[in-house]
Write an enzyme that holds these catalytic residues in place. Sequence first.
Site, short mmCIF file in Angstrom:
data_model
loop_
_atom_site.label_atom_id
_atom_site.label_comp_id
_atom_site.label_asym_id
_atom_site.label_seq_id
_atom_site.Cartn_x
_atom_site.Cartn_y
_atom_site.Cartn_z
N HIS A 1 0.84 -1.21 0.00
CA HIS A 1 0.00 0.00 0.00
C HIS A 1 0.87 1.25 0.00
CE1 HIS A 1 -3.76 2.24 1.10
NE2 HIS A 1 -2.85 3.09 1.59
N GLU A 2 1.86 1.29 0.89
CA GLU A 2 2.70 2.49 1.00
C GLU A 2 3.60 2.64 -0.21
OE1 GLU A 2 1.81 4.49 3.16
OE2 GLU A 2 0.62 3.13 4.38
N HIS B 1 1.95 4.43 -3.02
CA HIS B 1 1.86 5.89 -2.89
C HIS B 1 3.00 6.61 -3.60
CE1 HIS B 1 -1.69 6.49 -0.57
NE2 HIS B 1 -1.27 5.80 0.48
N GLU C 1 -5.53 7.51 -1.81
CA GLU C 1 -5.80 6.32 -1.00
C GLU C 1 -6.58 5.24 -1.74
OE1 GLU C 1 -4.19 5.90 1.46
OE2 GLU C 1 -3.65 7.86 2.24
#
Length: 828
Positions: free
Chosen positions: A484-485, A488, A507
């Site tokens: 997930h990170e 980004h 997000e």
Amino acid sequence: METQLEPMKDDLPLMANTSYMLVKHYVLDLDVDFRSKVIEGIIVLFFETGSQYRKTSSTGKEGCRSQFDEACKRRASEPCHIPVPNLSACSSKMECNDFAVCGKHEEDTSDKNGNHSNEEQASGMSSSKDCCDIENHGNKDFLLVLDCCDLSVLKVEEIDVAAVAGIEEFVRSAKLTDSSKELENLRNQIVHELVALPADRWKEQLRYFTCCSQAPGCGELLFTTDTWSLEIRKSGIQTPADFPHAIRIWYKTKPEGRSVTWTTDQSGRPCVYTVGSPINNRALFPCQEPPVALSTWQASVRAAAGFLVLMSGENSAEPVQLREGILSWYYYVTMPMPASTFTIAVGCWQEVKQQSFTAAIQSNIEFSLPSSQADFRWHEEICGHVEYPCRFQDSAARLQAVIPYRVFAPWCLMERCEECLIQLIPRCLSAAYTTLGTHPFSRLDVLIVPSNFSSLGMASPHIIFLSQSVILGGSHLCGTRLCHEIAHAWFGLAIGAHDWTEEWISEGFATFLEDTFWARAQQQLSHGEVKGQQELKALLRWRRLRDEVQNSEEELQVLRPKKESTGELSESGASVVKHGLKAEKIFMQVHYLKGYFLLRFLARAIGEASYLASLRKFVHKFHGRLVLSQDFLCMLLEDIPEQQKSGLTVESIIQNWLDTPGIPKPLQEEGETWQECPLVQQVSTEVTKWMQANQRIRKSGKKKRKQDEVVFQKLLPDQLVLLLEYLLEGKTLCPRVLQCLEKTYQLREQDAEVRHRWCELVVKHKYVSGYGDVEKFLREDQAMGVYLYGELMLNEDVKQQELAHKCFAAAREHMDTSAAKVVAEMLF
């Protein structure tokens, strides 16, 4: 006059007047003092005149040459060097008597409300509050407004950049205009040429930024601060074009400042780090916060020996000893990004060294990658962003599946990082590269932050913060959160939202890509296994979204709360982030979940392969830029054949998914289909077994029966989460079943998502033997424990309420500010 914003309401004001002056580069020179819990030093800002107020002129070069030559007589003869030295301690040889006065010796001019000003030093001058209307300024001074909060500003001055050694050669090659007739305009012209240097001269540019930041001051500027801003003016200067384009600010943070938190790590050592605060970085340094203020930065940070300084920076900084017991760390960034993405962490963390087998894994991953670059023909196109040294145009970077990475943690967690985290990073980076192509950033640091961190993770340029919660209890939660990170880096950093209220652009994309990356990172999963895992995850997210929609205000469920006015600014550039200060919003996941389901809906409508190809095209077209929802939706629909659109339009998507609260209609229709997933059906079978065991125990009383011989199936972590959620919806479970449940699945050893559901079961059934698990969770998993406090209070059980108060009292001092506010409202 613009509408005056009332502080401390739900909306976060972005005060900077970026339409008039736009910051292009920051130079920070800071000291970190753990005894006083203050970061103190100097920040230098380099500006360009904003789009609303550019002034043109046409004087020949000769007009400015004599002034420039005169200015250069005052420059020092020594060359400048990177990194920035301790400005607050240096004694410049460039006629900088004023400059030798460091921030530590400036008088703090704050009033009883914490506001600061030197306006009283200028008798007869109008208050800055009376000259903030740029449209009808008349004879009033121009007012530069910066975002600023919880800072003590000590001094502001103009910098004489014309006094820098060697600057005459730099300017001589530039096309100077008749605005350079005066020395003040010459300085601004120098700054203009400096910020406009081509990307291939970035090293030279950084060197000149350093030199200019050390140049002598040429006059103090008037300033005042209020709750949300720092306002600066120069007497007699009425337009942005004439206002100094290089200014230096002496300031210091406050221990209670909301941009950083002073705490201790898991080993009891002091540390400080940026917490991803709702107010962003304005309590760390004065800045322009609106996303449009894309800037670069460089920073020198000094701390006591034994402390490590990590920061958003392209380089892996090595400390330099300035004097005994003091080390200096230098970082820089050449890709323009919003100031809100700047991140710093200072602590006594240790680097988790990569073992030889980990390096072998990384080497094997890079060697065995398919040639995915054939799919990325957009590399051959010119980038659409402002010029900077872009990795998408670097042939070596385009082939780099795994960028260099480091892991830092308190010593007590190093072993766990060695066992789990450090082995996952190359796999997740490689999976991201296979999906999206070139990594936007050249390296990655991963830091395990203290237990008071209010999230499971936070991505910033070149650095990811992870909660300790994700590295305990298996690799599943660690891997998915890491994915997930990492996502980004593309969505949220390389591509940013033009309007911060459209959080779903960051997000929602990261949540969707988390599943894609993790499926590839696990390696050798069959198509059926990937589909099963993703449908199970979709069901869990749908249940979470359903619960959140039922228990939150409708206005917080809208992904585009400003609707048609999204992205619009006032004439000055000021705006607000709607609901940006609402404490409970930080714990909501609507923008994650609805964004994810929108992207999943679109992927299913056009086919996953076509969808991922569109994502790659979007990345290559829009990296380094700010976007609105329409930019993505328009590009996506343009590429879909008419027969595949099934009536989809940008307008219908925005109306159904972005501008309306609640669960979108297409999602309501899909919700029940996930029940047919084999992994979900397996969970349903296990739930039946547990409920039957519970009934038998209730009927038999205390007698032991053969229910202990029931064979329960091994479940995946996400299956365990669903199992516990189903059991939470059922009737009361007796203590023996709860005991058997914990023992069967070793729930105390599972990841934080599973343990959170276990704690909910403990609280619901007042299972006293599990209260220790709840207390440990509230202490060590603060990123997820906020609503457990509410459940402890709702039962109106004396022991549970005592437990809630006990845990809060122990954690409150170091707890995240927003979390503490929400919990306090639950308890008192």
